[in-house]
Design a protein around this motif. Structure first.
Motif, short mmCIF file in Angstrom:
data_model
loop_
_atom_site.label_atom_id
_atom_site.label_comp_id
_atom_site.label_asym_id
_atom_site.label_seq_id
_atom_site.Cartn_x
_atom_site.Cartn_y
_atom_site.Cartn_z
N GLY A 136 0.53 -1.43 0.07
CA GLY A 136 -0.23 0.12 -0.33
C GLY A 136 1.23 1.19 -0.48
O GLY A 136 0.45 2.28 -0.97
N VAL A 137 1.97 1.59 0.80
CA VAL A 137 2.91 2.55 0.80
C VAL A 137 2.84 2.59 -0.64
O VAL A 137 3.50 3.84 -0.90
N LYS A 138 4.19 1.61 -1.03
CA LYS A 138 4.10 1.63 -2.28
C LYS A 138 3.45 2.50 -3.35
O LYS A 138 3.89 2.89 -4.75
N GLU A 139 2.68 2.02 -3.58
CA GLU A 139 1.23 2.51 -4.53
C GLU A 139 0.92 3.96 -4.35
O GLU A 139 1.32 4.73 -4.98
N LEU A 140 0.93 4.11 -2.60
CA LEU A 140 0.85 5.92 -2.57
C LEU A 140 2.25 6.36 -3.22
O LEU A 140 1.77 7.62 -3.29
N ALA A 141 3.46 5.89 -3.06
CA ALA A 141 4.42 6.58 -3.81
C ALA A 141 4.62 6.86 -4.87
O ALA A 141 4.70 7.66 -5.08
N THR A 142 3.39 6.02 -5.87
CA THR A 142 3.66 6.13 -6.81
C THR A 142 2.99 7.09 -7.54
O THR A 142 3.44 7.53 -8.08
N PHE A 143 1.87 7.71 -6.71
CA PHE A 143 1.58 7.88 -7.89
C PHE A 143 1.09 9.78 -6.59
O PHE A 143 -0.18 10.36 -6.41
N GLY A 144 2.22 9.53 -5.48
CA GLY A 144 2.44 11.09 -4.92
C GLY A 144 1.85 11.36 -3.51
O GLY A 144 0.99 12.74 -3.21
N GLY A 145 0.86 9.67 -2.79
CA GLY A 145 0.71 10.26 -1.50
C GLY A 145 1.52 10.54 -0.51
O GLY A 145 2.70 10.45 -0.52
N ASP A 146 0.86 11.15 0.81
CA ASP A 146 2.06 11.34 1.61
C ASP A 146 2.12 10.50 2.39
O ASP A 146 0.98 9.54 2.72
N ILE A 147 3.11 9.54 2.75
CA ILE A 147 3.06 8.65 2.89
C ILE A 147 4.84 8.60 4.73
O ILE A 147 5.33 7.77 4.99
N THR A 148 4.94 10.01 4.69
CA THR A 148 5.46 10.66 6.10
C THR A 148 4.90 9.69 6.93
O THR A 148 6.18 9.64 8.28
#
Ligand code: PNS
Length: 165
Positions: A136-148
């Protein structure tokens, strides 16, 4: 009788480590004398990883510097064989949702058949991490989501560099 040095293995692919994994590792380190974080090192498994084994180990090393009974090692054999080689009495894993339970029940039956002497211990995920998984974190990172708030800072940066569009 319990052994003098109670060793546990926290296994995973850790591609990459999340705060959910770190929560399980930290809680394990309070329960056992020594915790070995076992990092799967099988490049072809599940279609490969975003980060190399060395990178994944480096992230975990730097995120666990405040825990003094932790070591991190790659493994590429059966988890129960790795556990036995290291003299571990337990394999510790986190359980997030019912879907984890089904998979882990199956793993547990298989592992117990191979090595009845190595117990599997499951820690319930802390509520704030119960839906956190590396994919899920990788998916967010791919599309510019906030993973901080999901992974350590350097992991967030590395993910954005490697996957961000
Ligand atoms: O979900 P993960 O991070 O890919 O889990 C990895 C691991 C090793 C914890 C999981 O695949 C497991 O419990 N495997 C038991 C079966 C085994 O020993 N497979 C060989 C090493 S992957």
């Amino acid at each position: 009788m319990a052994p003098d040095n109670r060793i546990a293995i926290c296994p995973g692919t850790f591609d990459p480590i999340t705060y959910g994994h770190l929560d399980v590792i930290r809680r394990s380190s309070a329960m056992y004398d020594q915790v070995i974080v076992g990092v799967v090192n099988i490049p072809w498994r599940k279609g490969g990883t975003v980060f190399t084994t060395e990178e994944r180990i480096g992230f975990i090393e730097r995120a666990t510097t405040d825990m003094d009974n932790i070591s991190i090692e790659p493994f590429s054999n059966l988890l129960v064989d790795f556990a036995r080689e290291r003299g571990a009495m337990a394999i510790v894993k986190g359980l997030r949702a019912i879907s984890d339970f089904e998979y882990e029940l199956e793993m547990n039956q298989l592992n117990r058949k191979q090595a009845p002497d190595v117990e599997s211990v499951y820690l319930m995920a802390s509520a704030k991490y119960s839906f956190l998984r590396s994919s899920g974190v990788k998916e967010l990172a791919t599309f510019g989501g906030d993973i901080t708030e999901l992974v350590p800072d350097e992991v967030a940066k590395a993910l954005q560099e490697r996957l961000g569009r």
